[in-house]
Each structure stands twice: as C-alpha cells, then as structure tokens.
Design an enzyme around this catalytic site. Structure first.
Site, PDB file in Angstrom:
ATOM      1  CB  CYS A 161      -0.935   0.022   1.210  1.00 28.62           C
ATOM      2  SG  CYS A 161      -2.346  -1.062   0.996  1.00 28.62           S
TER       3      CYS A 161
HETATM    4  N1  LIG Z   1      -3.479  -5.657   1.582  1.00 34.12           N
HETATM    5  C1  LIG Z   1      -3.499  -4.488   2.187  1.00 34.12           C
HETATM    6  O1  LIG Z   1      -2.713  -4.173   3.095  1.00 34.12           O
HETATM    7  C2  LIG Z   1      -4.528  -3.446   1.784  1.00 34.12           C
HETATM    8  C3  LIG Z   1      -4.793  -2.386   2.636  1.00 34.12           C
HETATM    9  C4  LIG Z   1      -5.717  -1.402   2.252  1.00 34.12           C
HETATM   10  C5  LIG Z   1      -6.293  -1.508   1.001  1.00 34.12           C
HETATM   11  N2  LIG Z   1      -6.005  -2.566   0.184  1.00 34.12           N
HETATM   12  C6  LIG Z   1      -6.642  -2.594  -1.126  1.00 34.12           C
HETATM   13  O2  LIG Z   1      -7.570  -3.667  -1.200  1.00 34.12           O
HETATM   14  C7  LIG Z   1      -7.588  -4.198  -2.507  1.00 34.12           C
HETATM   15  C8  LIG Z   1      -7.389  -5.693  -2.435  1.00 34.12           C
HETATM   16  O3  LIG Z   1      -6.151  -5.951  -1.814  1.00 34.12           O
HETATM   17  P1  LIG Z   1      -5.731  -7.391  -1.265  1.00 34.12           P
HETATM   18  O4  LIG Z   1      -4.413  -7.190  -0.617  1.00 34.12           O
HETATM   19  O5  LIG Z   1      -6.844  -7.996  -0.482  1.00 34.12           O
HETATM   20  O6  LIG Z   1      -5.566  -8.182  -2.659  1.00 34.12           O
HETATM   21  P2  LIG Z   1      -5.305  -9.747  -2.879  1.00 34.12           P
HETATM   22  O7  LIG Z   1      -4.589  -9.837  -4.170  1.00 34.12           O
HETATM   23  O8  LIG Z   1      -4.714 -10.355  -1.660  1.00 34.12           O
HETATM   24  O9  LIG Z   1      -6.780 -10.366  -3.039  1.00 34.12           O
HETATM   25  C9  LIG Z   1      -7.648 -10.041  -4.081  1.00 34.12           C
HETATM   26  C10 LIG Z   1      -8.554 -11.230  -4.373  1.00 34.12           C
HETATM   27  O10 LIG Z   1      -9.493 -10.837  -5.372  1.00 34.12           O
HETATM   28  C11 LIG Z   1      -9.696 -11.925  -6.261  1.00 34.12           C
HETATM   29  N3  LIG Z   1     -10.256 -11.389  -7.513  1.00 34.12           N
HETATM   30  C12 LIG Z   1      -9.653 -10.737  -8.510  1.00 34.12           C
HETATM   31  N4  LIG Z   1     -10.539 -10.366  -9.451  1.00 34.12           N
HETATM   32  C13 LIG Z   1     -11.750 -10.800  -9.041  1.00 34.12           C
HETATM   33  C14 LIG Z   1     -13.058 -10.725  -9.557  1.00 34.12           C
HETATM   34  N5  LIG Z   1     -13.300 -10.078 -10.703  1.00 34.12           N
HETATM   35  N6  LIG Z   1     -14.071 -11.302  -8.876  1.00 34.12           N
HETATM   36  C15 LIG Z   1     -13.833 -11.941  -7.693  1.00 34.12           C
HETATM   37  N7  LIG Z   1     -12.606 -12.041  -7.143  1.00 34.12           N
HETATM   38  C16 LIG Z   1     -11.580 -11.467  -7.797  1.00 34.12           C
HETATM   39  C17 LIG Z   1      -8.318 -12.538  -6.388  1.00 34.12           C
HETATM   40  O11 LIG Z   1      -8.391 -13.878  -6.853  1.00 34.12           O
HETATM   41  C18 LIG Z   1      -7.823 -12.446  -4.933  1.00 34.12           C
HETATM   42  O12 LIG Z   1      -8.177 -13.577  -4.183  1.00 34.12           O
HETATM   43  C19 LIG Z   1      -6.517  -3.423  -3.292  1.00 34.12           C
HETATM   44  O13 LIG Z   1      -7.083  -2.355  -3.978  1.00 34.12           O
HETATM   45  C20 LIG Z   1      -5.633  -2.889  -2.221  1.00 34.12           C
HETATM   46  O14 LIG Z   1      -5.001  -1.709  -2.614  1.00 34.12           O
HETATM   47  C21 LIG Z   1      -5.153  -3.554   0.554  1.00 34.12           C
END
Ligand SMILES: NC(=O)c1ccc[n+]([C@@H]2O[C@H](COP(=O)([O-])OP(=O)(O)OC[C@H]3O[C@@H](n4cnc5c(N)ncnc54)[C@H](O)[C@@H]3O)[C@@H](O)[C@H]2O)c1
Length: 456
Positions: free
Chosen positions: A272
């Site tokens: 992030c």
């Molecule tokens: N990880 C962090 O620390 C954090 C913190 C704040 C915000 N975010 C934001 O949250 C969002 C997700 O981050 P994350 O770390 O959970 O990602 P991640 O990659 O760990 O998980 C995302 C999941 O979404 C699934 N996916 C992708 N396309 C899809 C679709 N069309 N339909 C259903 N599932 C789908 C993937 O298979 C995966 O399991 C990002 O925008 C990130 O910037 C993450």
C-alpha cells in the site's frame, strides 16, 4: 434489534478474507466470492486462505455463517450489501487499474437488474480519485439498467489496515471513511460499521472524490512522516553522539506531530504505502498541481536500499557472507512486496555478494522472488552460523532473542551485526562483535533499545 443485512464480499484475498471472517463472527450471514476456485474451496473447508494473525481462529469460530462461491450473481442475489475488494494494481504511470474491478461491477450490475429490493454496493479497494463517479458508476448503471443513488446505493469505503493486524485494525479503526452516492446508502453503511466495529468509530462521510483523495492522502502523509524519521536517522549516523530514538521520542511528544510511524530506521514497503504515495504524486501531476513533496518522499525511500548496501559493503570482510534476517515488509506477515529485506537481498546478490536469508513466515514467497540468487536458511541460527555480517531488517519478535549466548553457540564468524531497528542489547553485543545500530552517531554510545521495534 433490527435484523442484520446479509453481506457478500467479492475478492477473498489479504483484506477480503479477514473481512468475511469479521462479518461472520459478528453474526452477519456472509457469502464470499473469488475467481480462484481453490480459494473458494479453502474457505468452504473453514481454512484461512491467506496468512493473517487470528484469521484461522475467527473462521473456525464463525463456521456456519459464511460460505464461498465463484458465482457473483448468486452472491448478490442472496445479500443486501456487496463489498468489492479485488486488486487494483498500479499501472506504469503510477495510477491504479480497474481491470479486475470493472468485470466484477459488470456482473454485480447484471445481478441488480433482477433484484427488486434496495441493494448497496461498496467499493473497498483503493481507486484513483474520480473512478467511482465515472467508470464504476457507469458500469453498474449500464449493466443493471438502474440508477445509482435512486434504485441502488454506491459507496466508496476503503480500509486503513496493516497486514499482520488486519482483524484488529478492521474491528477498531480510528475512523470510518465513507464516500456516498446518497444519504440512505451512507446511513446503511455507517450502521453496518457501527455493528461490526468494536470501538464505535466516528464516520467521515463525504462525496466519492473526497473519500478517494482522503484514502491516498492518509497513506502519503504517513510515508512522508516515516521518511522524515528516516532522514533524521541518516543525519544522526553522521552526527557524533546523536541518537535518532532520543530525538524522535521528544518529537513525538508534541501533539502536533505524534509518535506513531516516527521510528527512524529503513524504507517503507508493502502493498500500500509505496504505491499510494506514487499514485498521489501521479494525480497531482495529471491535474497540474505540484507533486514535489510526494515525489521527494518516494525518491528518498528508493535510495534507502543503496545506502544500506553501501554500509554493508564497507563493513564486509573479504569474501564475507551477508546474513539477512527478515524478508517480509513488516513483522507478522508473509508479504514481500517492496519489502526492504527482499530488495536488499536483490541488491547484494546483484553485486555478486554471497547472501543467506531467513524469515519466520516469508521464505516461500522469497524463494519465488529470489530464486537461486541467494541461500535460504530454515532458522535464525543457521544464518548466524553461516554469515560474517548479519543485518536485522524486519522487526520480527523472534529476532530479539539474539544475545551473547546465542552468538557464542551459533556464530563462529559473525564480526558485524547491523540492527536496523535497534532491537537488540547493543551494549552487551558490542563486547563480542561490531554492533552497528542505524540512526546512531559515532562516539559515546547512546544505545536505547526500542520496546516496540516497529512503526506501529
Ligand atoms: N493488503 C493491504 O494491506 C490493503 C490495505 C488497504 C487496502 N487494500 C486494497 O484492497 C484491494 C485488495 O487488496 P488485497 O491485498 O486484499 O488483494 P489480494 O490480491 O490479496 O486479493 C484479491 C482477491 O481478489 C480476487 N479477484 C480478482 N478479481 C476478481 C473478480 N473479478 N471477482 C472476484 N474475485 C476477484 C483474487 O483472486 C484475490 O483472491 C486493493 O485495492 C488494495 O489496494 C489492501
């Protein structure tokens, strides 16, 4: 008490899976959706699909109240609120892509076409300012044939969580950020958070664009603060008898500054901070505003690895092996994205310097990223046995165990120990090797071990 709305969560990754567990643990009926069938199957077996503190326990406790599927249409049909938490990867220009989000919104829109009752759609993933009111809203309205804010609700509500403490952070946020299409939708989401959060957090409700800007502004402010502390640390290293912890402890007492994330150490990393900072600068440039502060933060942060590499090379005996302790970007996670330990290993290996690495959780991920360019150790002790210079990069709790006895039994050739977080007892260790704490000037030693050893 009013009955809880049924919830669907699209994207069961590092953030989505803990959110599913939190909602289910608080009594909500939750349907999770992911495009990865194995992730769906793992959740349906009640097993945590990602490494996260407390996730397995929460999933076990909440069993029976959640299920997962690959079918977005069915999940939306069976719920009243849908959270979307799919990746929004960074593009080469620093802005965030909607390539995973828009197909999800398209299918959600198709499901809404068939629904009569009011449904709330919440975008949780980080997006660029402007995205919710344009591409996301248009995709939903076109696919559903309905109007946002009238026939169904749309909110942009990102989370401020840190990996390793996602569950605690999600249940106890400083505040809730809600960008809303209309008051009814904002009320509905605020009510959901009031039920699911433990600490009755204040809600900041606003338009989409203000919420989108707030999300990346928060992280850019924090990266600036971390970088300021790191700049102080680099100054202390060149200023005899100074100690960054002494200075930041005093700085942090000023309530205008505050002590969180004010530990001078090494660069920030993770999924992030770096990219939100870069996106903030990209947006500023795009709209013709000055981006210099965010750009300077990014430049300073990127140079931290070459500074650390130079320090290690200056301390390394001929043919010496470098031991790197910590490859995850922070303790209590296996995530290695932009992690300083990983970047350091790459930097040293790129100069043909032999490196041995260890991490309590991130070794498998590191193996995929570093291949055969470094050696891997299964224990902390193995690194101590093999290395000449040891660098403690990630402030994992278990590295605090390094003491004179452990060195005497395991470290035949370690001559230098570089402690990026000043976690160890430098006065004691200094008797048997050269102890190099970052952020401390030469001269009269001013060791002051941190109790936290972390920026949180
Ligand atoms: N990880 C962090 O620390 C954090 C913190 C704040 C915000 N975010 C934001 O949250 C969002 C997700 O981050 P994350 O770390 O959970 O990602 P991640 O990659 O760990 O998980 C995302 C999941 O979404 C699934 N996916 C992708 N396309 C899809 C679709 N069309 N339909 C259903 N599932 C789908 C993937 O298979 C995966 O399991 C990002 O925008 C990130 O910037 C993450």
């Amino acid at each position: 008490m009013e009955s809880l709305p049924d919830v669907s969560i699209i994207g069961l990754g590092k953030l989505g899976a803990p959110m599913l567990a939190c909602f289910a643990a608080k009594g909500f009926k939750v349907t999770g959706v992911d495009v990865m069938p194995e992730r769906v199957e793992t959740i349906n077996r009640g097993v945590a699909p990602v490494y996260e503190t407390g996730l397995q326990e929460l999933l076990t406790a909440a069993q029976g109240r959640y299920r997962a599927t690959t079918d977005i249409i069915a999940a939306v049909a069976q719920s009243s609120v849908t959270f979307v938490i799919v990746p929004t990867p960074s593009l080469p220009d620093g802005t965030f892509s909607l390539e995973y989000s828009l197909p999800a919104f398209e299918t959600i829109g198709q499901a809404l076409r068939e629904k009569d009752d009011f449904h709330l759609v919440v975008m949780t993933s980080t997006v660029m300012p402007g995205a919710t009111d344009s591409a996301i809203k248009t995709t939903l309205e076109t696919a559903s044939g309905k109007r946002v804010g009238v026939d169904f609700g749309l909110c942009y509500s990102p989370e401020f969580i840190a990996l390793g403490s996602v569950i605690d952070d999600f249940l106890n946020p400083d505040f809730i950020l809600i960008g809303e299409s209309d008051a009814r939708s904002g009320d509905m989401l605020a009510q959901i958070y009031a039920t699911v959060c433990d600490n009755n957090p204040p809600a900041q409700r606003m338009s989409f664009v203000n919420a989108e800007l707030t999300k990346i502004a928060v992280n850019t402010f924090i990266t600036t603060k971390i970088t300021f502390a790191n700049m102080l640390a680099r100054m202390c290293e060149n200023l005899p008898e100074s100690n960054v912890d002494v200075v930041t402890a005093a700085l942090g007492m000023d309530t205008r500054i505050g002590s969180k994330y004010l530990t001078g150490a090494i660069g920030y990393g993770g999924p992030c901070f770096p990219r939100d900072n870069v996106a903030f600068a990209a947006l500023a440039r795009e709209i013709g505003s000055p981006a210099t502060l965010a750009e300077a933060t990014d430049q300073f942060n990127r140079l931290e690895i070459s500074r650390l590499t130079d320090l290690i090379k200056a301390k390394r005996p001929d043919n010496g092996v470098i031991g790197i302790l910590g490859l995850s970007y922070k303790p209590n996670t296996d995530v290695i994205e932009e992690a300083q330990g990983l970047l350091l290993a790459k930097s040293l290996a790129g100069e043909a310097i032999p490196v041995i690495v260890y991490d309590p959780a991130a070794l498998d991920n590191a193996r995929r990223a570093l291949g055969t360019s470094v050696q891997y150790a299964d224990t902390l002790e193995t690194v101590l046995q093999a290395a000449d210079v040891v660098v403690v990069v990630t402030a994992w709790e278990q590295f605090k165990r390094i003491d004179l006895e452990m060195l005497a039994h395991n470290a035949p050739s370690v001559s230098v120990l570089i402690d990026c977080w000043r976690m160890l007892d430098g006065e004691a260790l200094g008797a048997v090797l050269e102890y190099v704490p970052l952020g401390v000037g030469a001269g009269k030693p001013q060791f002051q071990s941190l109790t936290e050893g972390s920026r949180l």
